[in-house]
Structure formats: structure tokens, C-alpha cells
Design a protein around this motif. Structure first.
Motif, short mmCIF file in Angstrom:
data_model
loop_
_atom_site.label_atom_id
_atom_site.label_comp_id
_atom_site.label_asym_id
_atom_site.label_seq_id
_atom_site.Cartn_x
_atom_site.Cartn_y
_atom_site.Cartn_z
N ILE A 101 37.08 29.37 29.05
CA ILE A 101 38.15 30.53 30.22
C ILE A 101 37.98 30.70 30.69
O ILE A 101 36.30 32.19 30.67
CB ILE A 101 38.18 31.00 28.15
CG1 ILE A 101 38.81 30.28 27.80
CG2 ILE A 101 39.57 31.99 28.76
CD1 ILE A 101 38.58 31.27 26.12
N ILE A 102 38.58 30.96 32.22
CA ILE A 102 38.42 32.05 33.37
C ILE A 102 39.86 32.82 33.25
O ILE A 102 40.86 32.08 32.90
CB ILE A 102 38.18 30.51 34.95
CG1 ILE A 102 39.56 29.91 34.64
CG2 ILE A 102 36.63 29.86 34.38
CD1 ILE A 102 39.09 29.13 35.89
N CYS A 103 39.41 33.66 33.53
CA CYS A 103 40.93 34.72 34.14
C CYS A 103 40.56 34.92 35.29
O CYS A 103 39.34 35.24 36.57
CB CYS A 103 40.41 35.80 33.20
SG CYS A 103 40.98 34.81 31.35
N ASN A 104 42.00 35.82 35.56
CA ASN A 104 42.03 36.19 36.96
C ASN A 104 41.45 38.03 36.45
O ASN A 104 40.94 38.37 35.73
CB ASN A 104 42.87 36.66 37.99
CG ASN A 104 43.93 37.07 36.82
OD1 ASN A 104 44.02 38.37 35.48
ND2 ASN A 104 45.39 37.52 37.35
N SER A 105 41.35 38.73 37.83
CA SER A 105 40.35 40.36 37.66
C SER A 105 40.77 41.23 36.92
O SER A 105 40.29 41.87 36.20
CB SER A 105 40.02 40.83 39.07
OG SER A 105 41.58 40.81 39.64
N ASN A 106 42.28 41.11 36.43
CA ASN A 106 42.95 41.98 35.49
C ASN A 106 42.90 41.12 33.56
O ASN A 106 43.70 41.97 33.11
CB ASN A 106 43.77 42.73 35.81
CG ASN A 106 45.19 41.48 36.30
OD1 ASN A 106 44.88 40.62 36.26
ND2 ASN A 106 46.39 41.42 36.55
N GLY A 107 42.60 39.85 33.79
CA GLY A 107 42.78 39.24 32.55
C GLY A 107 44.10 38.74 32.53
O GLY A 107 43.71 38.20 31.27
N SER A 108 45.22 38.99 32.96
CA SER A 108 46.07 38.47 32.19
C SER A 108 46.34 37.41 33.10
O SER A 108 47.52 36.10 32.29
CB SER A 108 47.47 39.12 33.44
OG SER A 108 47.37 38.85 35.03
N ASN A 109 45.91 35.95 33.71
CA ASN A 109 46.00 35.07 33.57
C ASN A 109 44.86 34.05 33.35
O ASN A 109 43.94 33.90 34.44
CB ASN A 109 46.54 34.53 35.16
CG ASN A 109 47.11 33.42 35.42
OD1 ASN A 109 47.57 32.58 34.88
ND2 ASN A 109 46.73 32.59 36.84
N CYS A 110 45.00 33.73 32.71
CA CYS A 110 43.94 32.69 31.63
C CYS A 110 44.30 31.51 31.89
O CYS A 110 45.04 31.04 30.76
CB CYS A 110 43.28 33.75 30.17
SG CYS A 110 42.48 35.91 30.78
N THR A 111 42.76 30.49 32.02
CA THR A 111 42.76 29.33 32.45
C THR A 111 42.10 28.48 31.50
O THR A 111 41.10 29.48 31.42
CB THR A 111 43.26 28.55 33.64
OG1 THR A 111 44.09 29.21 34.52
CG2 THR A 111 43.63 27.44 33.46
N VAL A 112 42.20 27.85 30.40
CA VAL A 112 41.31 26.98 30.21
C VAL A 112 40.50 25.72 31.14
O VAL A 112 42.03 24.30 30.86
CB VAL A 112 41.79 26.86 28.19
CG1 VAL A 112 40.18 26.23 27.59
CG2 VAL A 112 42.11 28.24 27.75
N ILE A 113 39.77 25.76 30.80
CA ILE A 113 39.02 24.52 31.39
C ILE A 113 37.84 23.37 30.91
O ILE A 113 37.09 24.09 29.59
CB ILE A 113 38.46 24.76 33.00
CG1 ILE A 113 37.05 25.27 32.54
CG2 ILE A 113 39.31 25.36 33.53
CD1 ILE A 113 36.42 26.21 34.02
N GLY B 241 45.38 24.16 30.59
CA GLY B 241 45.74 25.29 29.88
C GLY B 241 45.96 26.16 30.37
O GLY B 241 44.67 26.56 30.31
N LYS B 242 46.71 27.02 29.69
CA LYS B 242 46.56 28.52 29.59
C LYS B 242 46.38 29.47 28.98
O LYS B 242 47.10 28.53 27.77
CB LYS B 242 47.76 28.90 31.16
CG LYS B 242 46.77 28.62 32.41
CD LYS B 242 48.43 28.75 32.90
CE LYS B 242 48.32 28.67 34.77
NZ LYS B 242 46.63 29.31 35.10
N LEU B 243 46.44 30.44 28.93
CA LEU B 243 46.79 31.32 27.41
C LEU B 243 47.45 32.03 27.39
O LEU B 243 48.22 32.36 28.78
CB LEU B 243 45.95 32.49 27.21
CG LEU B 243 44.15 31.95 26.49
CD1 LEU B 243 43.40 33.05 26.58
CD2 LEU B 243 43.39 31.13 25.84
N ASN B 244 48.16 32.52 26.35
CA ASN B 244 49.80 33.05 26.60
C ASN B 244 49.40 34.58 27.45
O ASN B 244 48.04 34.57 27.05
CB ASN B 244 51.26 33.10 25.41
CG ASN B 244 49.87 33.64 24.25
OD1 ASN B 244 49.65 34.17 23.98
ND2 ASN B 244 50.73 32.73 22.45
#
Length: 136
Positions: free
Chosen positions: A66-78, A86-89
Motif C-alpha cells: 500500500i502506498i499513500c500520498n502524504s496525508n493518507g487520503s489517497n492509498c493505492t495497492v500495488i 486498485g485503491k482503498l476507499n
């Protein structure tokens, strides 16, 4: 110090997590006997063409990240190759950013249901709340 239900909650700062199963107002399953918390999350955005190709090559129990942007609002699974599946809700991303990433954890593909238009992918996040003992 090991915490149990019979102890005074003031002696155990994480008593709310272990007894009520919540963290920052979000539901968590009861920890397993070894202290691990198992979370199962459904990914969103799995119908995009580039993700469909990646998901087609994925297998159950495959480790993912799981990788996220700096504030954790956009998390992508790779995958281990860096391909997106995909992405996390928003709720899962918040839980990941505020709770999961503070502990040791592992992430695996729990299930893939391949359908004609959009596959359903679920991941298993195992959060290790208690560090494993060192082995000689």
C-alpha cells in the motif's frame, strides 16, 4: 505488560482497542490470540484497463503493498512490480494512515473474483500489534 479484561483499564492504555474493537471511532475486529488484527478490505477502481491486465496475473495469497500520498487520503495497492491493482476507499485509507502504518503489518490478496466487466479484489491486512519474539 499483557492486558486482560480483568485489569483496571487505567493500567492498559490500549484497553479501548482490545476490549471495544474501535480505533478513532472506526470498527476493528477483535485481535487474535497472538495480538494480530486481521482487516479485509475491498479495493475500488479495479475495472480500469491497466488494472484489469495486472489483476489477471495476480494470485490469491500474493503479497501486495500500500502506498499513500502524504496525508493518507489517497492509498493505492500495488504488486511487487509496482503495478496498480486498485485503491482503498476513504474509510480504509483513513484507518490505514491513522492505525495500520504505525505497526508492523503484512498485506496479501485474500480473494479475486474475476467477472466480465470488473473484478472484485479483497486484500487481507494483518497488523502485528505485539512484536514477534526474536529467534536465536
Amino acid at each position: 505488560m499483557e492486558c486482560t479484561m480483568t485489569l483496571d483499564p487505567s493500567l492498559c492504555p490500549d484497553a479501548e482497542l482490545r476490549t471495544e474493537g474501535t480505533f478513532a471511532g472506526m470498527y476493528l475486529p477483535r485481535p487474535a490470540a497472538n495480538g494480530d488484527v486481521h482487516l479485509i478490505w475491498k479495493l475500488k477502481g479495479t475495472g480500469k484497463q491497466n488494472r484489469l491486465e495486472t489483476i489477471a496475473s495476480c494470485t490469491k495469497e500474493q503479497p501486495v503493498f500500500i502506498i499513500c500520498n502524504s496525508n493518507g487520503s489517497n492509498c493505492t495497492v500495488i504488486t511487487e512490480n509496482g503495478d496498480e491493482i486498485g485503491k482503498l476507499n476513504k474509510t480504509d485509507a483513513k484507518l490505514y494512515h491513522q492505525y495500520v502504518e504505525k505497526f508492523r503489518y503484512h498485506v496479501y490478496i485474500k480473494s479475486i473474483k474475476r467477472e466480465l466487466e470488473k473484478p472484485r479484489v479483497r486484500i487481507l491486512v494483518i497488523v502485528h500489534e505485539r512484536p514477534e519474539p526474536l529467534r536465536p
